[in-house]
Design a protein around this motif. Sequence first.
Motif, PDB file in Angstrom:
ATOM      1  N   ILE A   2     -11.788  -1.420  -1.960  1.00  0.00           N
ATOM      2  CA  ILE A   2     -10.910  -2.578  -2.012  1.00  0.00           C
ATOM      3  C   ILE A   2     -10.306  -2.885  -0.642  1.00  0.00           C
ATOM      4  O   ILE A   2     -10.226  -4.038  -0.235  1.00  0.00           O
ATOM      5  CB  ILE A   2      -9.784  -2.355  -3.050  1.00  0.00           C
ATOM      6  N   ASN A   3      -9.897  -1.846   0.094  1.00  0.00           N
ATOM      7  CA  ASN A   3      -9.186  -2.040   1.362  1.00  0.00           C
ATOM      8  C   ASN A   3      -9.979  -1.608   2.589  1.00  0.00           C
ATOM      9  O   ASN A   3      -9.384  -1.270   3.604  1.00  0.00           O
ATOM     10  CB  ASN A   3      -7.851  -1.286   1.344  1.00  0.00           C
ATOM     11  N   ALA A   4     -11.279  -1.575   2.523  1.00  0.00           N
ATOM     12  CA  ALA A   4     -12.084  -1.175   3.683  1.00  0.00           C
ATOM     13  C   ALA A   4     -13.433  -1.875   3.623  1.00  0.00           C
ATOM     14  O   ALA A   4     -13.807  -2.448   2.599  1.00  0.00           O
ATOM     15  CB  ALA A   4     -12.268   0.339   3.708  1.00  0.00           C
TER      16      ALA A   4
ATOM     17  N   SER B 238       0.828  -1.200   0.000  1.00  0.00           N
ATOM     18  CA  SER B 238       0.000   0.000   0.000  1.00  0.00           C
ATOM     19  C   SER B 238       0.869   1.259   0.000  1.00  0.00           C
ATOM     20  O   SER B 238       0.545   2.240  -0.667  1.00  0.00           O
ATOM     21  CB  SER B 238      -0.929  -0.003   1.202  1.00  0.00           C
ATOM     22  N   PHE B 239       1.977   1.230   0.752  1.00  0.00           N
ATOM     23  CA  PHE B 239       2.873   2.377   0.801  1.00  0.00           C
ATOM     24  C   PHE B 239       3.434   2.685  -0.586  1.00  0.00           C
ATOM     25  O   PHE B 239       3.491   3.848  -0.995  1.00  0.00           O
ATOM     26  CB  PHE B 239       4.017   2.121   1.791  1.00  0.00           C
ATOM     27  N   LEU B 240       3.846   1.667  -1.312  1.00  0.00           N
ATOM     28  CA  LEU B 240       4.420   1.871  -2.639  1.00  0.00           C
ATOM     29  C   LEU B 240       3.388   2.420  -3.620  1.00  0.00           C
ATOM     30  O   LEU B 240       3.702   3.275  -4.445  1.00  0.00           O
ATOM     31  CB  LEU B 240       5.028   0.575  -3.161  1.00  0.00           C
ATOM     32  N   VAL B 241       2.161   1.925  -3.520  1.00  0.00           N
ATOM     33  CA  VAL B 241       1.088   2.442  -4.385  1.00  0.00           C
ATOM     34  C   VAL B 241       0.834   3.911  -4.065  1.00  0.00           C
ATOM     35  O   VAL B 241       0.733   4.749  -4.969  1.00  0.00           O
ATOM     36  CB  VAL B 241      -0.197   1.604  -4.230  1.00  0.00           C
ATOM     37  N   ASN B 242       0.753   4.236  -2.776  1.00  0.00           N
ATOM     38  CA  ASN B 242       0.533   5.631  -2.377  1.00  0.00           C
ATOM     39  C   ASN B 242       1.700   6.516  -2.791  1.00  0.00           C
ATOM     40  O   ASN B 242       1.500   7.656  -3.222  1.00  0.00           O
ATOM     41  CB  ASN B 242       0.295   5.728  -0.876  1.00  0.00           C
TER      42      ASN B 242
END
Length: 143
Positions: free
Chosen positions: A67-69, A2-6
């Motif tokens: 997707i993530n919630a 998630s960090f890399l996508v952000n």
Amino acid sequence: MSFLVNLALGLLFGAGLVVSGMSDPAKVLNFLDLAGTWDPSLAFVMGGAVLVAFVGYRLVLSRGRPINAESFHLPTRNDIDLRVTAGPAIFGLGWGLGGFCPGPALTALGLGATGTLAFVPAMLLGMWAARLLADGGLRSHTA
């Protein structure tokens, strides 16, 4: 992951701000100077952003859930109060006087633009003051 996508999305957004000229306060101030050296090019940037946001929101909200919630966190209030009117007015004044809004100011800070050395601390101070006022002002923090 998630960090890399952000990180990738933030870099893409920052690159878009630089390419569009939003991180150049002179270009922004020329856009706002309707009676003088008006530069309408940022209207096309804004139109493109509105179009992308419109399509993006339609696509995302057509899904059952994020997707993530577990659920979407959308505003439920629809009334207009002092915060809804005063906040954007102060934001617009700062944008017009300084030629920066928060995203482009941080991008320009990374580029070493000298005007951001004064603008970004003032912006952060204003954000802190707004949060303090929203949380009940000084009374609740001194008692």
